[in-house]
Write a protein that holds these residues in place. Structure first.
Motif, PDB file in Angstrom:
ATOM      1  N   CYS A 145       0.807  -1.230   0.000  1.00 50.08           N
ATOM      2  CA  CYS A 145       0.000   0.000   0.000  1.00 50.08           C
ATOM      3  C   CYS A 145       0.839   1.279   0.000  1.00 50.08           C
ATOM      4  O   CYS A 145       0.404   2.289  -0.519  1.00 50.08           O
ATOM      5  CB  CYS A 145      -0.981   0.002   1.165  1.00 50.08           C
ATOM      6  SG  CYS A 145      -0.272   0.421   2.750  1.00 50.08           S
ATOM      7  N   GLY A 146       2.005   1.254   0.596  1.00 53.64           N
ATOM      8  CA  GLY A 146       2.823   2.466   0.610  1.00 53.64           C
ATOM      9  C   GLY A 146       2.404   3.501   1.641  1.00 53.64           C
ATOM     10  O   GLY A 146       2.906   4.619   1.637  1.00 53.64           O
ATOM     11  N   ALA A 147       1.491   3.139   2.555  1.00 55.09           N
ATOM     12  CA  ALA A 147       1.081   4.083   3.600  1.00 55.09           C
ATOM     13  C   ALA A 147       2.256   4.438   4.502  1.00 55.09           C
ATOM     14  O   ALA A 147       2.322   5.526   5.050  1.00 55.09           O
ATOM     15  CB  ALA A 147      -0.043   3.482   4.439  1.00 55.09           C
ATOM     16  N   CYS A 148       3.198   3.514   4.620  1.00 51.08           N
ATOM     17  CA  CYS A 148       4.304   3.660   5.572  1.00 51.08           C
ATOM     18  C   CYS A 148       5.505   4.349   4.948  1.00 51.08           C
ATOM     19  O   CYS A 148       6.585   4.309   5.525  1.00 51.08           O
ATOM     20  CB  CYS A 148       4.715   2.280   6.062  1.00 51.08           C
ATOM     21  SG  CYS A 148       5.384   1.257   4.734  1.00 51.08           S
ATOM     22  N   ARG A 149       5.346   4.971   3.791  1.00 51.07           N
ATOM     23  CA  ARG A 149       6.551   5.446   3.124  1.00 51.07           C
ATOM     24  C   ARG A 149       7.190   6.627   3.854  1.00 51.07           C
ATOM     25  O   ARG A 149       6.525   7.429   4.494  1.00 51.07           O
ATOM     26  CB  ARG A 149       6.317   5.730   1.649  1.00 51.07           C
ATOM     27  CG  ARG A 149       5.345   6.805   1.327  1.00 51.07           C
ATOM     28  CD  ARG A 149       4.950   6.665  -0.147  1.00 51.07           C
ATOM     29  NE  ARG A 149       4.241   7.840  -0.590  1.00 51.07           N
ATOM     30  CZ  ARG A 149       2.955   8.066  -0.347  1.00 51.07           C
ATOM     31  NH1 ARG A 149       2.254   7.183   0.320  1.00 51.07           N
ATOM     32  NH2 ARG A 149       2.380   9.170  -0.773  1.00 51.07           N
ATOM     33  N   VAL A 150       8.492   6.653   3.724  1.00 52.98           N
ATOM     34  CA  VAL A 150       9.281   7.606   4.486  1.00 52.98           C
ATOM     35  C   VAL A 150      10.464   7.984   3.590  1.00 52.98           C
ATOM     36  O   VAL A 150      10.951   7.160   2.815  1.00 52.98           O
ATOM     37  CB  VAL A 150       9.715   6.958   5.822  1.00 52.98           C
ATOM     38  CG1 VAL A 150      10.266   5.566   5.624  1.00 52.98           C
ATOM     39  CG2 VAL A 150      10.750   7.773   6.547  1.00 52.98           C
ATOM     40  N   THR A 151      10.869   9.254   3.668  1.00 49.10           N
ATOM     41  CA  THR A 151      12.012   9.672   2.864  1.00 49.10           C
ATOM     42  C   THR A 151      13.288   9.457   3.663  1.00 49.10           C
ATOM     43  O   THR A 151      13.441   9.980   4.766  1.00 49.10           O
ATOM     44  CB  THR A 151      11.876  11.150   2.457  1.00 49.10           C
ATOM     45  OG1 THR A 151      10.584  11.337   1.869  1.00 49.10           O
ATOM     46  CG2 THR A 151      12.940  11.535   1.439  1.00 49.10           C
TER      47      THR A 151
END
Lengths: 321, 478
Positions: A256-262
């Motif tokens: 899902c990519g909800a947890c994405r972080v730079t």
């Protein structure tokens, strides 16, 4: 010959059974093949709850730093929680969570012997533990639950392991004796000075660094604001610092990519690329704003929970407040 | 009863369209949009079929549904028999009747379609499957157990089809699914208004009744590796799908309220966020929602946003309407629901407010140039055409990459440079002995029915391999 009945009726029936009470998780789980017994539970502090969950498939393969996603019932959120402890032979894992919103309150309503609807894991990459020499593990608030197995793993790998834990006041402390058993040194920090040092974990850390103590790796887990400041403290000393992130997640498997972080200018998924990242490379402001993206909805969910809460229906004394 | 010879009915040139919910009503609910045929309508449409001897329609179907023969049964009102006949080839007819791109498959081959409109094969399949579900269908008699076991990774269309076929051949099948509900994209991706989840559940329950075991909350690659499964099972089929969302490499892509279509749809479909707070997973509602991309998933996202109260649900796409990868029917339904289209427009930046929440997307205007390597006109940016599209939510629907979990945890499995598992097209065999793969994990993101076709092909070859059968002896599932 078998016949399949009309499904829509079955669903209606199920709807009636489930009827929004805590007891529902038991009812539904019994009709499903997958269920996860809550072997034991206790209130660790006024805010935090400890669960021991029967999950042999998870316990068999899990390592320090990995997490599970659990769901209280069929209408529940998928909640990612780092595994605090596990036993391969007995087939259980433990988690500690803080009651912060409707979903975690609902989870806390479950009693010993109840079933969790779902528990999947271990997810994420285990914490990379090497014999680096001297390690400081920092746990803030609920992060103490995760710092404990990670620190133990560092110690077992041969590191000199110091642990710093920080909470607002001494009522919120837990795992102290457990950590003392293996840690070379344990430092406790409280905001109000009710136990140990009055101040933040970063005060203790800075003091240790400035005193010339040899430190090779710092591992921190806790509120993102704390991890951000740990990173700030260690950066000028070029001290390797790992942060274990706790982000919003749905599936926990990279879907899902909800947890994405730079991290270092690149988008990473905390669920499959983490949860551990180089604390100096994490975009902390973005991480914090993404975590608070559902403030209004959380309030609404909490109001709904309070209105509809039926509490425990198992009539067991002493398990529920 | 013998079939009565009737005079051929008058040729009806157009297909009978299904009655639908009015657009103004349906954007306020998540109920299914078309109502489906009733019995009389189904028989009427079935009678348009010319009963061609050479059945060109069947050759257009990836799972070779006996289309002519089931339609003949519909003409005779033998609906349950028609359903049983479809199920010999297609274990999920209520699903495919709804989501297959029939216009480019079976219906594209229909002889009626050469001069008039083709027979509405999809609508008829849907009717028959729904009829059987509502009237109670028989469980087919299963052959004697072969004692062979097969593990399936992923309970999506490929895995479910492979499992169903293998079960009908007498093998013991166990499906491992990482999510808490089986169905894969049918459950988390395709919205309720296009594919009601109760129907998916029914079709999966049918598989359970023919002996397929489904183990949920089990992530192959973590709980057990493919190699460990090979110790326990005679063969393994990997149908782990294309689940890794692509994001655009533009500034602001990680702002709050920027969703992948996967996340947005999972919140709404799998976790029933549209019933929040009764269901505990929230999903953002906004007055203006921008969707990047113009495939079926983008249409699903845009129509979902509308149902969640968006006044403006805007699809931004860098090519023109002609190049939209979505099915015509989906674009048509979106049009009816006042979804706005900004063609020849592409985002270059997402802009946030002081809290890190989306407030606008900056876009560039494009014009169409010479055809590119895909044969489609290449969009070229117009210098100085930067403009802002104000919005509260951005949904990225520009496709998915193969799920990396199995390739990462199965070292000796050959993987292409796109991350797909390399398979033999006509068997589903991978580079690893006794391991098969099919669906999006082998082809990259494609359709439900293509995945089902791959599951079917693999099931045939798995049967051959584990039973030690030579080519000629292969027994069709019945």
């Amino acid at each position: 010959m078998m016949y399949i009945g009309n499904y829509s009726n079955k669903e209606e029936k199920l709807e009636k059974i489930t009827h929004n009470c805590t007891y529902l998780s038991r009812k539904i789980s019994e009709s499903e093949s997958n269920m996860f017994t809550l072997i034991d539970r206790k209130d660790v502090t006024a805010e935090s709850v400890w669960f021991k969950i029967e999950a042999p498939d998870v316990a068999r393969v899990c390592k320090a730093g990995q997490f599970v996603i659990i769901r209280a019932n069929d209408k529940g959120e998928r909640i990612p929680l780092t595994i605090a402890d596990w036993d391969v032979n007995e087939g259980w894992v433990t988690v500690i969570f803080q009651k912060v919103g409707a979903s975690t309150y609902e989870l806390a309503d479950l009693c010993k012997g109840d079933y969790l609807q779902d528990c999947v894991g271990p997810l994420g990459i285990p914490t990379y533990v090497e014999n680096a020499g001297n390690t400081v593990v920092i746990g803030g608030g609920l992060g103490i639950a995760i710092a404990t197995p990670v620190a133990r793993a560092y110690k077992q790998a041969g590191n000199h392991t110091d642990v710093i834990i920080g909470v607002r006041n001494k009522e919120l402390l837990f795992n102290v004796e457990e950590i003392r058993e293996f840690a070379d040194e344990l430092y406790i920090c409280t905001d109000d000075g009710s136990e140990g040092r009055q101040g933040f974990v970063t005060d203790q850390l800075l003091e240790m660094i400035e005193s010339g103590q040899q430190i090779d790796t710092v591992f921190c887990v806790g509120p993102p604001i704390m991890m951000k400041f740990v990173a700030k403290v260690t950066e000028p000393f070029n001290l390797k610092t790992i942060a274990s992130l706790n982000t919003i997640m749905l599936d926990g498997t990279g879907m899902c990519g909800a947890c994405r972080v730079t991290v270092g200018g690149e988008t990473k998924f905390a669920c499959v690329d983490g949860p551990d990242f180089d604390a100096h490379l994490v975009e902390w402001e973005e991480t914090m704003s993404r975590l608070s993206g559902y403030k209004e909805e959380e309030k609404e969910a909490m109001e709904h929970y309070q209105k509809h809460r039926k509490g425990c229906q198992c009539n067991k004394e002493g398990e529920q407040k | 009863m013998t079939a009565q010879r009737k005079p051929r009915p008058q040729l009806i040139r157009t297909k009978l369209s299904m009655p639908c919910q009015e657009p103004s009503d349906r954007i306020q609910n998540f109920d299914e949009v078309p109502y489906g045929y009733n019995e009389a309508e189904a028989v009427f449409e079935a009678q348009r079929c010319l009963t061609c001897k050479n059945q060109p329609c069947v050759s257009g179907c990836p799972v070779e549904v006996p289309i002519r023969d089931f339609i003949s049964l519909v003409k005779e009102r033998n609906f349950l028999e028609a359903a049983a006949l479809i199920k010999t080839k297609n274990s999920l007819p209520a699903v495919t009747g709804r989501v297959c791109p029939q216009e480019s498959q079976c219906e594209a081959k229909c002889v009626m379609g050469r001069r008039h409109q083709p027979v509405a094969i999809g609508n008829l399949e849907r009717f028959v499957a729904d009829y059987a579900r509502e009237h109670g269908e028989e469980i087919p008699e299963l052959p004697k157990s072969t004692g062979k076991t097969v593990a399936i990774v992923g309970a999506g269309p490929a895995g479910l089809t492979c499992a169903g076929d293998l079960a009908l051949m007498g093998h013991k099948v166990t499906i491992y699914e990482a999510l808490h509900s089986p169905g894969g994209v049918l459950i988390y991706g395709i919205p309720e208004f296009r594919l009601p989840k109760g129907i998916v559940k029914y079709e999966i329950d049918f598989l359970k009744k023919i002996g397929v075991e489904i183990k949920l909350n089990f992530l192959v690659g973590s709980n057990k590796t493919v190699d460990e499964l090979l110790d326990e099972f005679d063969a393994v089929f990997v149908g782990s799908g294309a689940g890794a969302p692509r994001f655009l490499n533009i500034p602001g892509i990680n702002l709050v309220n920027v969703y992948s279509a996967n996340e947005y749809l999972t919140r709404v479909n799998l976790l029933k966020g549209y019933k929040f707070p009764e269901y505990k997973t929230p999903v953002k509602r906004g007055k203006i929602v921008v969707i990047i991309g113009a495939g079926n998933v983008a249409m699903d996202s845009a129509r979902t946003a509308k149902r969640l109260g968006a006044e403006h649900s805007i699809i931004v796409y860098r090519r023109s309407k002609k190049e939209c990868p979505a099915r015509q029917e989906e674009v048509h339904h979106a049009d009816e629901e006042d979804i706005e289209f900004r063609f020849l427009t592409n985002p270059i930046r997402v802009i946030g407010d002081e809290q890190g929440k989306v407030k606008a997307v900056e876009c560039l205007q494009y014009e169409l140039g010479e055809p590119d390597e895909t044969g489609r006109a290449k969009p070229i940016p117009i210098p100085g055409s930067e403009h802002l599209v104000e919005c509260e939510i951005v949904i990225i629907a520009v496709g998915n990459d193969p799920n990396p979990t199995i390739p990462r945890t199965t070292p000796d499995l050959e993987v292409s440079r796109w991350g797909t598992i390399v398979t033999e097209r006509n068997t589903g065999k991978t580079s690893k002995d006794r391991v098969y793969a099919g669906g999006d994990i082998a082809t990259g993101a494609a359709t439900v029915i293509a995945a089902m076709g791959a599951g079917k092909i693999a099931a045939k070859d798995i049967h051959k391999q584990i039973m030690g059968i030579e080519d000629e002896e292969i027994v069709e599932p019945s």
